[in-house]
Design a protein around this motif. Sequence first.
Motif, PDB file in Angstrom:
ATOM      1  N   LEU A   1      -9.103  -3.867 -11.914  1.00  0.00           N
ATOM      2  CA  LEU A   1      -8.927  -3.694 -13.353  1.00  0.00           C
ATOM      3  C   LEU A   1     -10.260  -3.765 -14.080  1.00  0.00           C
ATOM      4  N   PHE A   2     -11.235  -4.430 -13.461  1.00  0.00           N
ATOM      5  CA  PHE A   2     -12.525  -4.658 -14.109  1.00  0.00           C
ATOM      6  C   PHE A   2     -13.528  -3.568 -13.723  1.00  0.00           C
TER       7      PHE A   2
ATOM      8  N   ASP B   1       0.817  -1.205   0.000  1.00  0.00           N
ATOM      9  CA  ASP B   1       0.000   0.000   0.000  1.00  0.00           C
ATOM     10  C   ASP B   1       0.858   1.264   0.000  1.00  0.00           C
ATOM     11  N   ARG B   2       2.105   1.127   0.404  1.00  0.00           N
ATOM     12  CA  ARG B   2       3.001   2.287   0.477  1.00  0.00           C
ATOM     13  C   ARG B   2       3.898   2.410  -0.754  1.00  0.00           C
ATOM     14  N   VAL B   3       4.479   1.306  -1.189  1.00  0.00           N
ATOM     15  CA  VAL B   3       5.488   1.383  -2.260  1.00  0.00           C
ATOM     16  C   VAL B   3       4.930   0.988  -3.625  1.00  0.00           C
ATOM     17  N   GLY B   4       3.727   0.449  -3.669  1.00  0.00           N
ATOM     18  CA  GLY B   4       3.148   0.031  -4.945  1.00  0.00           C
ATOM     19  C   GLY B   4       3.114  -1.480  -5.093  1.00  0.00           C
TER      20      GLY B   4
ATOM     21  N   ALA C   1      -8.256   2.036 -20.187  1.00  0.00           N
ATOM     22  CA  ALA C   1      -8.771   3.384 -19.971  1.00  0.00           C
ATOM     23  C   ALA C   1      -8.330   3.926 -18.618  1.00  0.00           C
ATOM     24  N   LEU C   2      -7.764   3.040 -17.779  1.00  0.00           N
ATOM     25  CA  LEU C   2      -7.439   3.451 -16.422  1.00  0.00           C
ATOM     26  C   LEU C   2      -6.387   4.548 -16.382  1.00  0.00           C
TER      27      LEU C   2
ATOM     28  N   PRO D   1      -1.232  -1.805 -15.170  1.00  0.00           N
ATOM     29  CA  PRO D   1      -1.055  -0.400 -14.803  1.00  0.00           C
ATOM     30  C   PRO D   1      -0.916  -0.258 -13.287  1.00  0.00           C
ATOM     31  N   ASP D   2      -0.294   0.804 -12.849  1.00  0.00           N
ATOM     32  CA  ASP D   2      -0.156   1.059 -11.418  1.00  0.00           C
ATOM     33  C   ASP D   2      -1.480   1.616 -10.897  1.00  0.00           C
ATOM     34  N   ASN D   3      -2.229   0.781 -10.187  1.00  0.00           N
ATOM     35  CA  ASN D   3      -3.529   1.221  -9.670  1.00  0.00           C
ATOM     36  C   ASN D   3      -3.560   1.226  -8.152  1.00  0.00           C
ATOM     37  N   THR D   4      -2.404   1.397  -7.526  1.00  0.00           N
ATOM     38  CA  THR D   4      -2.294   1.281  -6.071  1.00  0.00           C
ATOM     39  C   THR D   4      -3.251   2.205  -5.345  1.00  0.00           C
TER      40      THR D   4
END
Length: 452
Positions: free
Chosen positions: A359-360, A300-303, A435-436, A420-423
């Motif tokens: 992602l969904f 949660d902090r670094v990805g 599209a994110l 993708p980075d979605n953290t």
Amino acid sequence: MPTHTELSGQSVRRSVSAAALGNIIEWFDYGIYSFAAATIGMHFFDVQEPSVAAVSSFAVFALSFLMRPIGGVVIGILGDRRGRRDMLMLTVGLMTAATVVIGVLPTYAQVGFLAPLLLTLTRLIQGFSAGGEYGGANIFMAEIATPNRRGFFASILESGVLVGYLGGAGIVVGLMSAMSSDAWQDWGWRIPFIASLPLGILALLLRRHLEDTPVFEKMKAAEEIAHSPLRDTFRRAPMPLFVTFLVVAYANGAYYLVLTFLPSYVQTEIGLSANASLMLSIVIMLILLVTIPLFGRLGDRVGRRKLMTLSVVVHIVVAIPAVMMFSSGDITLVYVAAVLLGIAMAPLASQYSAALTVLFPRSIRYTGFTLSFNVSTAIFGGSAPFIVGSLLASTGNNFVIAYFLILVSLLALIGIKLLPDNTGMSADHDVSMGALSQSKVHVTEASEKSLN
């Protein structure tokens, strides 16, 4: 006061407990079945050799995974149309009932060929329910968690997997130690399956009082329920399906290889005693039980991508040396190799469900995630012990273990590169991967609040 889009801290804690308990029950059954595989095989198949009995049991184990995609699709569609909570009630009820039934099934000596058929039927029911349970619990967790704690909440679910598996292993080891061999073989093996009944009842009671997720309630209020979730999944989310398939190939392939196949392998091929092989698996799970929540907070902090990449790279590097250590026959090296393979799973195990579920789009999330997750699991996860064991038996080459692990690691590495980075992204969106990166799905002020 919390609104319909925000759960109170007490509701979150209750929801986390209820979701995790379902995972515990699912993996309690898998733990029992895995550690008692040889005994089950001797009772339900017309075999005399323990190794053949174990392979027969693992074949049924693998067959049940073919039902997981079907269960994932059916339960996923209902979950997107009727709600997350109702499906979690259904899955835990089916799983508990089928597990208890195994404990009272007649054996091959009593009913002949009907015994393996009945065993297979119960495992198919379990496979169907498991197809909606794990994915549904992760979606439920993702939709109640704040983005800055989603990795930690996901790691709690993974810890539930280990608690269940440890519980199954512990009760098998405890009974085998406390009972005579004849008593265990005669009737003692039934006890662990029947013992799942109180857990199932508790899970049903907890889930009965759950609220559905704020994301689904908001979607229902806005009349955004998908009419054809399966069709919409293929139309709107091909890339999330592909990425999830690749990452889960490793996540479950490595899990089942290390936690299900290795205990049997070091006993039958390396010569460790039954107690030593069981203890090895328990040690690995205890280590994972500690490390996965730690990595959950760290992610949660670094990805998430960094930790997921760490797992697969380590396994690619150490897979062949680990098999060489197994082949040495030195018990110390065997333990070191197995523990190393186990610990390497922790970073990805703590993050992958938190990264993949969002992602969904929310309107097809249950269908899309459970479909891809279970197809990948059926191919690379539950089948891993049977595939690797069969290749090992036919080739005599111990390195097939390493080759399988490297294969699934490479598949996951491709998926992670596409991820993708979605953290910090909210789960309350209806856009698909691709599209994110262009969308403005950020952490809202409400979702940044702590839910302690």
